[in-house]
Scaffold this active site. Structure first.
Site, PDB file in Angstrom:
ATOM      1  N   LEU C  64     106.405  45.178  70.391  1.00 26.45           N
ATOM      2  CA  LEU C  64     107.112  44.844  69.151  1.00 26.45           C
ATOM      3  C   LEU C  64     106.126  44.539  68.025  1.00 26.45           C
ATOM      4  CD1 LEU C  64     109.618  42.644  71.103  1.00 26.45           C
ATOM      5  CD2 LEU C  64     110.208  44.803  69.962  1.00 26.45           C
ATOM      6  N   PRO C  65     106.563  44.702  66.764  1.00 21.18           N
ATOM      7  CA  PRO C  65     105.591  44.674  65.660  1.00 21.18           C
ATOM      8  C   PRO C  65     105.073  43.309  65.225  1.00 21.18           C
ATOM      9  CG  PRO C  65     107.782  45.265  64.835  1.00 21.18           C
ATOM     10  CD  PRO C  65     107.886  45.186  66.328  1.00 21.18           C
ATOM     11  N   LYS C 170      92.453  39.662  72.398  1.00 18.20           N
ATOM     12  CA  LYS C 170      92.757  40.736  71.445  1.00 18.20           C
ATOM     13  C   LYS C 170      92.317  40.346  70.036  1.00 18.20           C
ATOM     14  CE  LYS C 170      94.863  44.405  69.639  1.00 18.20           C
ATOM     15  NZ  LYS C 170      96.241  44.733  69.436  1.00 18.20           N
TER      16      LYS C 170
END
Lengths: 293, 293, 293, 293
Positions: C64-65, C170
């Protein structure tokens, strides 16, 4: 007038005193019983909850440390907005962010309240002396209703525009204060290292195109302005960690509208390094030590 | 008095005019015959070389674009120092660097001359109006001797300290000007994007702790200060490429004394990007376009 | 295996295809019917709501964004956590923030679910080729259970630590990518302007201490790496606006732990300026244009 | 071969040793008699002046600390260029600036000499092991003539282009090294503060798009790379003050060609702050302490 006051910290206490001096009845609330006792000593009336306070008065002033606490105090079921009487004027003097201020105002309207954002400039000395500047965002009616209350605590009450504008103006001002503090530190330290006397240099800057409030009133070079934090081991004044908070609010607001703020972003990082080195409680002008021989 | 004047650019010509208005005989030299002709029209006397000029007068004023040209004009065999009469007062009004100023003064002393550095603040408008500020580095005797000459061209003549101090003070001031210009641009653009009226915001800043010369007198947001470069398509004023030069001189001086100047260094880079995008001749306040919607 | 997949964007669709190729039954959901139809064409099974999907499968993958959308998909009453069957493994491949990941995992545990954060590196090309790297935060058991699922979509599955660690890793990686992209742009543009051939310079850097993934694989100087976005008018690749999002998440995470990140903060601002100039959808290497003649 | 070698510092001495090992006769000069004695112990021949050395040999190698010293050694009346025999090959291995290199080469040509710039990468360990990289700027003929000499001292001899190109390539590489060192420090410290194990994080970065020479070989986080300066209290390695010198040369070269280098400029300032805090002699990776808890 019967005024409710929520948030009795270093700023809140002297603001309450000035409201009392002006002849108002002030009902106070804080999480700390000690803070309430202090306010009561000055003549305030204690309340035992926000909802009790909210039900008693027609004007509520809040002075709280973070946007998250402002939101909780305003919107929780036991908070201001659900419990205030219709027609109440709510004046939030906390430094928050424009988006929160807009949201709270919209919510207040649904309950028939008039909520304005009115963050201050002037710090603890201004709060004590009753010389604060209030930057007000809200309706014209809200501004006019709030003006006599704010005038009891400050000197300068400016209507900045619609809801959120007070917070926006505060952040725009304080980012300049943050950048200037570092820039003046660089300038003064360079000059001294090149052989200039710091007071002579400050005088030259203050009559030239480099002058700013920091160079004139709050010069970070120790000894240049007597009575300033820089001349008092960087005690008192405006804590580095509070500046980090304000710069973060400015950067968050900028992020939301895709506004680049490179010098502001850099300034936040230098204050973060200063805090990281153990000086977060020191006045912002202690950043000068990062540049001083 | 018989005064020699070397360097008849945008600043030099009006400075010569003010010296003439004050009743002096002014002997002029420039690489450009056209510039000499213009000065002669106003009443100056042409000379055909620096050495000819140097042999004729007791006071020499120079106003030159770069430290390299200052050095050449002063020390080349046909230049000022080798050819001036003993006892001559040399007033270098160019923006140069403290180290060069110190070296030239030491050399001048060996020939019995009195050389002071006296860079200016105020730009072309100040030069025309005779309201320049001169920041003087040099001996007390040199300062006192130069004062009446400088007073004919400016309003404010400040003794900053020993040789080089004028240049040091100028650089310290101008780095603040550079940083402020970008910081005020950020603040104004953020405020406008958050819905504030630019003039209202400028007024608030100007009565708060973010105020500075740039926010008050030279606000980069178009329309806020009438008559400013920002309100005139960024024409006139202080060219971006000149600011790059001054910031570079400040950074070089800082490098020489191991002084960190992070905000100054960042500012130089933003002006370099502006110049790189084709706007090096525009006023420094055009940096606002990098942040404006 | 029966796998649910939520979020069928540019990354999600090819990831679903690889899960199908590996022989899984994949039940899909997205807000866009068109995206669902595309996945169905490749062999996936449509579902009409997240709650329907959640009740059908033992493994749910989400891509999901934004963190806000992740939260909504996971915690809303019709979302994953309230509706999944006890024992379900939830693999969130979205780039989110460590704090959100920790909170969601704690909530999932209360319902007997195993939720891990597994953001990816490799972009759309990696998703298509099945060569993604997954950085996994979660319990050892969660990691081991997820490994075969992730291996169907990627090449490299790394256990970074407890919940949130995948997101942390990340962000730490991507801030380096952001800073490197600007630094390599500066280096290449300086070299070319000093007369070096860009490919010769890239080769030298790539065998020296300045080498990095960006200089080798993703060089921003057009023409140096064939097939790269920089050699294709900055189309495709990693959009500037996504980098701004990742740098913002890193800066927010840093703010929460009082970590200074000055170069990261500066990088975000340069990408913000690039976006502000209308190039937010271009690949990050288009930042080179800010420095290129 | 008879080779002259000027500059017997930490780099020069082991370079001389490798030339001797390769079977050359090496005539040495340095300002320090002690350094000459050390070289003589290894088998070199002492000379008493640069002019004496220059008259004796057909190849001269120099390894000097600053561009100013390079200029003096090359152009003073007692220096290399005025005294070398026609046809001599001069190899300047110092890190200097491209402009100086171009000027010296042009001057050398007027006396029938072949001068190339050949700065090195690899540091003292590379000099000792004979594994240096030489970045050569000069004519093709000069490069070919120098190659066997340089091969005796290094592993990698690259022709970067015309005179000055070696210096340009060196600066472009080293600015990346400087920026990367700070960026990896930020990334590692953020990761650790978010709970990641530093070695796990380094491994993830090193297999992802954030990887660089610094993260792999020279990781600033103590303990990640054994044998690195960061794992040895930041002793040895590449001194902060030398990095400041290289970044300054890069920024000066950029200034000369109007090239913006914002991340490079910021990096220099952080190293300047580190030096200013008393750590200028420490390895560059000690910058990590500015960010580490």
């Amino acid at each position: 007038m019967d005024i409710g006051f929520i948030g009795l910290g270093n700023m809140g206490i002297p603001m309450v005193r000035n409201l009392l001096v002006a002849g108002n009845q002030v009902h106070v609330f804080d999480m700390s019983d000690k803070a309430i006792s202090e306010a009561v000593e000055y003549g305030a009336v204690a309340t035992s909850s926000i909802s009790e306070l909210a039900k008693k008065v027609d004007v509520i002033v809040s002075m709280l440390p973070t946007p998250a606490i402002v939101k909780e105090v305003m919107v929780s079921p036991e908070g201001v907005i659900p419990n205030a009487r219709e027609g109440t004027l709510v004046i939030d003097c906390s430094t928050s962010d424009p988006k929160t201020a807009v949201q709270l105002e919209a919510l207040a309207v649904t309950r028939g309240l008039n909520l304005i954002d009115a963050p201050v400039s002037g710090g603890v000395p201004g709060a004590k002396a009753g010389t604060l500047t209030f930057m007000v965002g809200g309706t014209e009616a809200g501004f006019l209703a709030a003006k006599p209350v704010l005038t009891a605590m400050g000197q300068n009450v400016v209507h900045c525009g619609p809801p959120g504008s007070g917070q926006a103006a505060k952040l725009c001002n304080n980012l300049l204060l943050g950048v200037s503090t570092i820039a003046v530190s660089e300038s003064m330290c360079l000059g001294v290292r090149l052989g200039l006397d710091p007071s002579v240099l400050a005088n030259i800057i203050n009559s030239s195109s480099g002058r700013c409030w920091v160079s004139e009133v709050y010069n970070p070079y120790p000894g240049v302005v007597s009575g300033s934090p820089a001349s008092n081991d960087f005690l008192g004044g405006f804590a580095c960690d509070l500046m980090i908070k304000d710069l973060s609010l400015a950067l968050d607001a900028a992020h939301g509208v895709h506004q680049p703020l490179p010098m502001t972003a850099a300034s936040k990082q230098f204050f973060q390094i200063m805090s990281h080195q153990g000086n977060g409680a020191k006045d912002i002008t202690a950043i000068v030590r990062m540049f001083q021989q």
